[in-house]
Write a protein that holds these residues in place. Sequence first.
Motif, mmCIF file in Angstrom:
data_model
loop_
_atom_site.group_PDB
_atom_site.id
_atom_site.type_symbol
_atom_site.label_atom_id
_atom_site.label_comp_id
_atom_site.label_asym_id
_atom_site.label_seq_id
_atom_site.Cartn_x
_atom_site.Cartn_y
_atom_site.Cartn_z
ATOM 1 N N MET A 91 -33.594 26.115 -1.593
ATOM 2 C CA MET A 91 -32.482 26.230 -0.637
ATOM 3 C C MET A 91 -32.002 24.862 -0.161
ATOM 4 N N GLY A 93 -28.357 22.180 -0.038
ATOM 5 C CA GLY A 93 -26.980 21.880 -0.425
ATOM 6 C C GLY A 93 -26.707 22.258 -1.869
ATOM 7 N N GLY A 94 -25.485 22.712 -2.139
ATOM 8 C CA GLY A 94 -25.127 23.197 -3.469
ATOM 9 C C GLY A 94 -25.403 22.196 -4.581
ATOM 10 N N ALA A 95 -25.059 20.917 -4.358
ATOM 11 C CA ALA A 95 -25.233 19.912 -5.402
ATOM 12 C C ALA A 95 -26.707 19.775 -5.767
ATOM 13 N N VAL A 97 -29.310 21.856 -4.905
ATOM 14 C CA VAL A 97 -29.935 23.128 -5.297
ATOM 15 C C VAL A 97 -29.693 23.389 -6.784
ATOM 16 N N GLY A 98 -28.467 23.116 -7.255
ATOM 17 C CA GLY A 98 -28.144 23.337 -8.665
ATOM 18 C C GLY A 98 -29.010 22.492 -9.583
ATOM 19 N N GLN A 99 -29.245 21.231 -9.213
ATOM 20 C CA GLN A 99 -30.061 20.348 -10.062
ATOM 21 C C GLN A 99 -31.528 20.761 -10.057
ATOM 22 N N ALA A 101 -32.542 23.763 -9.631
ATOM 23 C CA ALA A 101 -32.585 25.007 -10.412
ATOM 24 C C ALA A 101 -32.656 24.709 -11.911
ATOM 25 N N ILE A 102 -31.917 23.701 -12.359
ATOM 26 C CA ILE A 102 -31.952 23.311 -13.782
ATOM 27 C C ILE A 102 -33.405 23.026 -14.207
ATOM 28 N N VAL A 105 -35.659 26.381 -13.821
ATOM 29 C CA VAL A 105 -35.366 27.425 -14.813
ATOM 30 C C VAL A 105 -35.880 27.008 -16.190
ATOM 31 N N SER A 106 -35.655 25.730 -16.560
ATOM 32 C CA SER A 106 -36.133 25.273 -17.873
ATOM 33 C C SER A 106 -37.645 25.362 -17.965
ATOM 34 N N THR A 122 -32.281 31.059 -5.535
ATOM 35 C CA THR A 122 -31.666 29.961 -4.786
ATOM 36 C C THR A 122 -30.729 30.482 -3.718
#
Lengths: 219, 219
Positions: A91, A93-95, A97-99, A101-102, A105-106, A122
Motif C-alpha cells: 500500500m 503511492g501509485g508510482a 506500489v506499481g514497482q 508489485a512488479i 508478482v514476478s 495492492t
Amino acid sequence: MTPETIGIVVNSVGRTGVLHQLTGVIARHEGDITSVDILGNWPEAARTYFEVLLPGDLEGLVADLRSLPIVRSVEVVKSLQTIYGKRIIIMGGGAQVGQVAIGAVSEADRHNIRGEHISVDTIPLVGEQKLADAVRGVARLPRAKALVLAGSLMGGEIETAVREVRAQGLLVISLNMAGSVPEAADLVVTDPVQAGVMAVMAVADTAKFTVERLKRRVF
Amino acid sequence: MTPETIGIVVNSVGRTGVLHQLTGVIARHEGDITSVDILGNWPEAARTYFEVLLPGDLEGLVADLRSLPIVRSVEVVKSLQTIYGKRIIIMGGGAQVGQVAIGAVSEADRHNIRGEHISVDTIPLVGEQKLADAVRGVARLPRAKALVLAGSLMGGEIETAVREVRAQGLLVISLNMAGSVPEAADLVVTDPVQAGVMAVMAVADTAKFTVERLKRRVF
C-alpha cells in the motif's frame, strides 16, 4: 490424520439469522469453520461460502444443510486457501506500489510454479489517517502474511499502526523513505522491485530467506 | 435512513460452535451480517471479524456479545468495505500480470484520491486447471468487481470458467492472446497497462466509462 479443508457454498433465502442457522448445522457435525465469506446478501437471496475442517462425513453435513427450510442449494468447491494461498499486501503511492508489485508478482510466479500459493494485493492510498486505517485493516484480512509500505513520506499515526500489526505477527517491509515508518518496520529496502521480491521470499516456504537470520535490516 | 455498516472484532475462546453463538446474538439484535472473516482460529483462542448493518443500538449488541461466556473482548473498528473497497483481480503469467498491475494501480490511485476505494489484487499462476479454479474462485472473493486475464495462451477449461463468472455478473477483461479466452471476455485489450487502467475505469464511480456503451470490444 489432519482433516482436509472443504469449501462449501450455500445458496439460501436472504434474511437476518441465516448465518446462525447454517453455523448451527456445521457445529452439530463438529465442523471447525476456518473461513467464511458472505458472497451476496440481498432481501430475496443469500450466498455464503464456508471453509470447514470436518472430522466426519461430508455427505451428511451437506444433506443436513440442504434439509434446512432456508436453504435452496449447496455446492462443494475448492477452498480459497488452496487456490489463492498467502497474501502479500502493498500500500501507498501509485508510482511506488506499481514497482513493488512488479517485483512481488514476478517472484511469486517463480514460487507458485514450484507449488507455493502466493497472491499479491495492492491498494494505492494517500493520507496519514487512511493509511493508518488500512495498515490496521491488514490484521483483519484473511491469509495476509506480509505488508509492504511503498511511499515517499509516512509517519505519525501510520508508524503507530505499523508497530501494532507487527505485534500481531505481521511482517512489515518499508521502502527507504522520509518519516518514521522505516524505523518501525522489520526491513527497510531502497529499491521497490527488490522490496517486492524480498516480501515474497520471506513468506514462501519454497525460499531460503529468513528475516530473523539477516545480519542487517536496511538494504 | 440506511443503517451504517459497523465493523466488530470479537476475541473468544477457540472452539467448534463459536460462530454459531456469536451470530445468534447478532441475529437477536436483528443485525444483518454483510461480511465475516475468521482472523484466527486456534485451540485456545479465536478472533472473528463481522461487518453488520445494525438497525438498533450498537452498545447493546456489544454488551450482549461481551456477556457470552466464550467471549474475552469485543472491539468496534472501521469496516474493510470502507477501507479497501472494490477489488480488481489480475491473474496469469508473472510478466503480464506485473504490467497490468502497473496500469491498474496508477489508475486506482487517481480515483482513490477523489474518494473512490479500489484495490488491485493479483495472483501469478500457470496451468489450465489452476487458472480455471482461480477464475471460478473470484466469484467467491468478497468485493471482487472485475477480473483481468493476463497471459499468452489461455483456453479450454479457463474459457468455460470465464463464461460462468461473467454469467454471475463479473466483468472480465482479457489481454489479446492465443487461445479461446479473448472470445469469451467482455473486453480484449492488447496493451497490458491499458488493460489495467480500463479495468479500474470500468468499476470506478468517479470515471465516465461504461463497458455496455463501447462501440467495439477489442482495443
